[in-house]
Design a protein around this motif. Structure first.
Motif, PDB file in Angstrom:
ATOM      1  N   ARG A 102       0.831  -1.202   0.000  1.00 28.23           N
ATOM      2  CA  ARG A 102       0.000   0.000   0.000  1.00 28.23           C
ATOM      3  C   ARG A 102       0.869   1.258   0.000  1.00 28.23           C
ATOM      4  NH1 ARG A 102      -3.964  -0.486   4.916  1.00 28.23           N
ATOM      5  NH2 ARG A 102      -4.445   1.627   4.171  1.00 28.23           N
ATOM      6  N   LEU A 103       1.970   1.199   0.778  1.00 28.99           N
ATOM      7  CA  LEU A 103       2.866   2.358   0.842  1.00 28.99           C
ATOM      8  C   LEU A 103       3.521   2.623  -0.506  1.00 28.99           C
ATOM      9  CD1 LEU A 103       4.286   4.505   2.558  1.00 28.99           C
ATOM     10  CD2 LEU A 103       6.004   2.798   3.163  1.00 28.99           C
ATOM     11  N   GLN A 104       3.889   1.557  -1.247  1.00 27.57           N
ATOM     12  CA  GLN A 104       4.493   1.740  -2.568  1.00 27.57           C
ATOM     13  C   GLN A 104       3.509   2.365  -3.541  1.00 27.57           C
ATOM     14  OE1 GLN A 104       5.976  -2.071  -3.773  1.00 27.57           O
ATOM     15  NE2 GLN A 104       7.773  -1.999  -2.368  1.00 27.57           N
ATOM     16  N   VAL A 105       2.226   1.916  -3.492  1.00 25.02           N
ATOM     17  CA  VAL A 105       1.209   2.492  -4.385  1.00 25.02           C
ATOM     18  C   VAL A 105       1.034   3.973  -4.098  1.00 25.02           C
ATOM     19  CG1 VAL A 105      -1.226   2.426  -5.009  1.00 25.02           C
ATOM     20  CG2 VAL A 105       0.041   0.297  -4.739  1.00 25.02           C
ATOM     21  N   LEU A 106       0.898   4.298  -2.809  1.00 24.97           N
ATOM     22  CA  LEU A 106       0.716   5.708  -2.450  1.00 24.97           C
ATOM     23  C   LEU A 106       1.931   6.550  -2.842  1.00 24.97           C
ATOM     24  CD1 LEU A 106      -0.961   5.248   1.054  1.00 24.97           C
ATOM     25  CD2 LEU A 106      -2.074   5.911  -1.090  1.00 24.97           C
ATOM     26  N   LEU A 107       3.138   5.999  -2.630  1.00 24.51           N
ATOM     27  CA  LEU A 107       4.347   6.743  -3.010  1.00 24.51           C
ATOM     28  C   LEU A 107       4.430   6.943  -4.516  1.00 24.51           C
ATOM     29  CD1 LEU A 107       7.022   5.165  -0.626  1.00 24.51           C
ATOM     30  CD2 LEU A 107       6.017   7.445  -0.486  1.00 24.51           C
ATOM     31  N   ALA A 108       3.993   5.911  -5.316  1.00 17.27           N
ATOM     32  CA  ALA A 108       3.988   6.061  -6.775  1.00 17.27           C
ATOM     33  C   ALA A 108       3.024   7.148  -7.200  1.00 17.27           C
ATOM     34  CB  ALA A 108       3.633   4.731  -7.429  1.00 17.27           C
ATOM     35  N   GLN A 109       1.805   7.172  -6.569  1.00 17.00           N
ATOM     36  CA  GLN A 109       0.848   8.229  -6.894  1.00 17.00           C
ATOM     37  C   GLN A 109       1.413   9.607  -6.538  1.00 17.00           C
ATOM     38  OE1 GLN A 109      -2.741   7.206  -4.804  1.00 17.00           O
ATOM     39  NE2 GLN A 109      -3.192   5.392  -6.112  1.00 17.00           N
ATOM     40  N   ALA A 110       2.042   9.684  -5.355  1.00 20.52           N
ATOM     41  CA  ALA A 110       2.622  10.976  -4.957  1.00 20.52           C
ATOM     42  C   ALA A 110       3.748  11.388  -5.904  1.00 20.52           C
ATOM     43  CB  ALA A 110       3.148  10.879  -3.522  1.00 20.52           C
ATOM     44  N   GLN A 111       4.534  10.402  -6.368  1.00 17.62           N
ATOM     45  CA  GLN A 111       5.623  10.716  -7.289  1.00 17.62           C
ATOM     46  C   GLN A 111       5.091  11.221  -8.616  1.00 17.62           C
ATOM     47  OE1 GLN A 111       8.192   7.410  -7.964  1.00 17.62           O
ATOM     48  NE2 GLN A 111       9.670   8.573  -9.203  1.00 17.62           N
ATOM     49  N   ASP A 112       3.987  10.554  -9.128  1.00 20.73           N
ATOM     50  CA  ASP A 112       3.398  11.022 -10.388  1.00 20.73           C
ATOM     51  C   ASP A 112       2.874  12.443 -10.246  1.00 20.73           C
ATOM     52  OD1 ASP A 112       4.027   8.602 -11.494  1.00 20.73           O
ATOM     53  OD2 ASP A 112       2.035   7.702 -11.083  1.00 20.73           O
ATOM     54  N   GLY A 113       2.163  12.698  -9.133  1.00 20.48           N
ATOM     55  CA  GLY A 113       1.653  14.053  -8.932  1.00 20.48           C
ATOM     56  C   GLY A 113       2.786  15.071  -8.839  1.00 20.48           C
ATOM     57  N   ALA A 114       3.861  14.675  -8.133  1.00 23.39           N
ATOM     58  CA  ALA A 114       4.991  15.600  -8.004  1.00 23.39           C
ATOM     59  C   ALA A 114       5.655  15.844  -9.350  1.00 23.39           C
ATOM     60  CB  ALA A 114       6.013  15.032  -7.016  1.00 23.39           C
ATOM     61  N   LEU A 115       5.785  14.768 -10.183  1.00 21.52           N
ATOM     62  CA  LEU A 115       6.384  14.948 -11.504  1.00 21.52           C
ATOM     63  C   LEU A 115       5.528  15.860 -12.370  1.00 21.52           C
ATOM     64  CD1 LEU A 115       7.662  11.318 -12.239  1.00 21.52           C
ATOM     65  CD2 LEU A 115       9.027  13.349 -11.712  1.00 21.52           C
ATOM     66  N   ASN A 116       4.182  15.682 -12.300  1.00 20.47           N
ATOM     67  CA  ASN A 116       3.299  16.560 -13.077  1.00 20.47           C
ATOM     68  C   ASN A 116       3.467  18.013 -12.641  1.00 20.47           C
ATOM     69  OD1 ASN A 116       2.255  14.401 -14.546  1.00 20.47           O
ATOM     70  ND2 ASN A 116       0.666  13.968 -13.003  1.00 20.47           N
ATOM     71  N   ARG A 117       3.533  18.207 -11.306  1.00 19.96           N
ATOM     72  CA  ARG A 117       3.713  19.572 -10.817  1.00 19.96           C
ATOM     73  C   ARG A 117       5.060  20.138 -11.263  1.00 19.96           C
ATOM     74  NH1 ARG A 117       2.451  19.984  -4.555  1.00 19.96           N
ATOM     75  NH2 ARG A 117       2.981  22.145  -5.086  1.00 19.96           N
ATOM     76  N   VAL A 118       6.098  19.285 -11.247  1.00 16.70           N
ATOM     77  CA  VAL A 118       7.415  19.754 -11.684  1.00 16.70           C
ATOM     78  C   VAL A 118       7.402  20.112 -13.161  1.00 16.70           C
ATOM     79  CG1 VAL A 118       9.800  19.008 -12.075  1.00 16.70           C
ATOM     80  CG2 VAL A 118       8.703  18.557  -9.884  1.00 16.70           C
ATOM     81  N   ASN A 119       6.708  19.268 -13.990  1.00 14.05           N
ATOM     82  CA  ASN A 119       6.648  19.558 -15.429  1.00 14.05           C
ATOM     83  C   ASN A 119       5.916  20.865 -15.684  1.00 14.05           C
ATOM     84  OD1 ASN A 119       8.052  17.228 -16.103  1.00 14.05           O
ATOM     85  ND2 ASN A 119       6.181  15.970 -16.135  1.00 14.05           N
ATOM     86  N   ARG A 120       4.750  21.029 -14.966  1.00 13.84           N
ATOM     87  CA  ARG A 120       4.023  22.283 -15.142  1.00 13.84           C
ATOM     88  C   ARG A 120       4.874  23.476 -14.694  1.00 13.84           C
ATOM     89  NH1 ARG A 120      -0.206  19.178 -13.017  1.00 13.84           N
ATOM     90  NH2 ARG A 120       0.044  20.185 -10.975  1.00 13.84           N
ATOM     91  N   ALA A 121       5.592  23.297 -13.581  1.00 18.50           N
ATOM     92  CA  ALA A 121       6.433  24.400 -13.100  1.00 18.50           C
ATOM     93  C   ALA A 121       7.554  24.715 -14.089  1.00 18.50           C
ATOM     94  CB  ALA A 121       7.034  24.041 -11.733  1.00 18.50           C
TER      95      ALA A 121
END
Length: 386
Positions: A102-121
Motif C-alpha cells: 500500500r505504501l508503494q502504491v501511495l508513493l507512486a501516486q505521490a511521485q506522479d503528482g509531483a512529476l506533473n507539478r514539476v513539469n508544469r512548473a
C-alpha cells in the motif's frame, strides 16, 4: 500508517534500553555489612588482601549459588520470550508486507503528482523566462533608444553651444575688424601725411646731396691727382727698395754662409757644452756621493765622538778608581809597614824572651836567680817586660 502496525506479544516484558540497566538492583547492602540479602552482620576487618564482602564462608557460598541461579534465569527467560516472539513473527511479516505494498502504491501516486507539478512548473518557468527575455529585449531596445535620444540631445546642446560660441566669436571678430579698419584708416592717413613730409624732406636732401656730390667729385679729382703723384713717387721708391733688396739678399747669402759656419761652431760648442754638462752631472753625482760619504763620515765621526766621550767618561772613572786604588794601596802599604814593624818588634821580643828563657834554664842562671832574692820564691821566671 506506522501506528497501524501490530504490536509484538511479549515485547512489553523486555528491558527498555539503557534505562533498565541504570535501575538499582535489589538487595544491595550498605558498606561495612554482609553483602548477602537479609544478613545485617558486619564483615570482618583487619585482614590482608581484598576487603571482605561477606560475614562468613557460608554466606559467601550461598551468595555465589544465588548469583549462578540468577545468571541462569537471566539467560533462560530471554530465550523463552524470544521463542514466543519468533512464533508471532510470520504473521507480523505478512501484515507488514501488505502495508509496504500500500505504501508503494501511495508513493507512486505521490511521485506522479509531483512529476506533473514539476513539469508544469518547468513549462511555466520556460514561459516566464521567454517573457523575461522578451521584456529584457524590449527594455534594451528602449534603453538604446533612450541613450540615442540622450546622445542626440547632447549633440544638439553641444551644437547650439558651438553655434552660440561661433556667433559670439563672429560678433567679436566683426567688432575687432571694425576697430582694426578704423585703426588702419587712421594709420593710412597718418602714413600719407608722413609720406608727404618725407617726400619734401627727400627733395631737400636730394638737393643737398647733389651739391655735396659735386663737391665730393671735385675733391676726389684733386685727391686722384695727388694719388697719381704719390704712386709715381712710390714707384721710384719701390725701384730703390728692389735695389736695396738685392743688396740685402746678397748680404743674406753671405750671412747664411757665415751662419752655417757659425752653426757648425755652435754644434761643436753645443757638443762641448753637452760633454761639459755630462761632466758636470758626473761631478754633481760625485759631489752628491761625496756629500753622502761626508754625511756618513759625519755620522761615523759623531758616533766616534760619542764613543770618545764615553771613553773619556770611562777613563775619568778609571782614573778616579785608580786614584782611590792608589790611595787604598798607600794606606795598605802603610798598614803593611806598620804590621811589619810590629812583627819585627814582636820577633825581637820573642828573641829576647828566648834568650832570657835559655839563660834561665841553665844552673848558673838558677843560682843567680836565687841570689838575687826573687820575691816569688818559687824559682819561676816572670814574663819579660813588654
Amino acid at each position: 500508517m506506522v501506528n497501524d502496525l501490530p504490536s509484538v506479544p511479549g515485547s512489553e516484558d523486555l528491558p527498555d534500553g539503557p534505562a533498565a540497566q541504570d535501575r538499582p538492583r535489589a538487595g544491595v547492602q550498605p558498606a561495612g555489612t554482609c553483602a548477602l540479602d537479609g544478613c545485617k552482620l558486619p564483615v570482618p576487618s583487619g585482614r590482608r588482601g581484598r576487603p571482605a564482602k561477606y560475614c562468613s564462608k557460608a554466606h559467601a557460598d550461598q551468595a555465589s549459588r544465588e548469583r549462578r541461579a540468577a545468571d541462569v534465569a537471566a539467560v533462560e527467560e530471554p530465550l523463552r520470550q524470544a521463542e514466543a516472539l519468533a512464533q508471532t513473527v510470520p504473521a507480523a511479516i505478512a501484515g507488514l508486507q501488505e502495508y509496504l505494498e500500500r505504501l508503494q502504491v501511495l508513493l507512486a501516486q505521490a511521485q506522479d503528482g509531483a512529476l506533473n507539478r514539476v513539469n508544469r512548473a518547468e513549462a511555466e518557468a520556460r514561459t516566464a523566462r521567454q517573457a523575461a527575455a522578451d521584456a529584457d529585449a524590449r527594455a534594451e531596445a528602449a534603453e538604446r533608444a533612450r541613450t540615442e535620444a540622450e546622445q542626440a540631445t547632447a549633440d544638439a546642446r553641444r551644437a547650439r553651444t558651438e553655434a552660440e560660441r561661433a556667433a559670439t566669436a563672429a560678433r567679436a571678430a566683426t567688432e575687432q575688424a571694425r576697430a582694426d579698419a578704423t585703426t588702419a584708416i587712421e594709420a593710412h592717413r597718418q602714413a600719407r601725411e608722413a609720406a608727404r613730409q618725407a617726400q619734401t624732406t627727400a627733395e631737400s636732401a636730394r638737393d643737398a646731396t647733389t651739391a655735396e656730390l659735386r663737391q665730393t667729385r671735385q675733391a676726389h679729382e684733386n685727391e686722384l691727382g695727388r694719388l697719381h703723384d704719390a704712386a709715381r713717387a712710390q714707384t721710384d721708391q719701390v725701384e730703390r727698395l728692389r735695389a736695396d733688396l738685392t743688396r740685402a739678399q746678397d748680404a743674406l747669402t753671405t750671412a747664411r754662409e757665415a751662419l752655417a759656419a757659425a752653426g757648425g761652431e755652435t754644434r761643436a760648442q753645443q757638443m762641448r757644452a753637452e760633454a761639459a754638462e755630462r761632466a758636470a752631472a758626473t761631478a754633481q753625482r760625485a759631489q752628491s756621493a761625496a756629500a753622502d760619504r761626508v754625511q756618513e763620515l759625519g755620522g761615523q765621526a759623531a758616533a766616534l765622538q760619542a764613543g770618545l766621550d764615553r771613553a773619556g767618561r770611562d777613563l775619568a772613572e778609571a782614573r778616579a778608581t785608580l786614584a782611590s786604588t792608589q790611595a787604598l794601596r798607600s794606606h795598605l802599604e802603610a798598614d803593611l809597614n806598620a804590621a811589619r814593624a810590629d812583627a819585627a818588634a814582636q820577633r825581637e821580643r820573642a828573641a829576647r824572651a828566648e834568650q832570657d828563657l835559655a839563660a834561665a834554664s841553665t844552673p848558673a842562671g838558677t843560682s843567680v836567680a836565687s841570689a838575687s832574692g826573687d820575691p816569688g820564691g818559687d824559682g819561676q821566671v816572670g814574663p819579660p817586660p813588654s
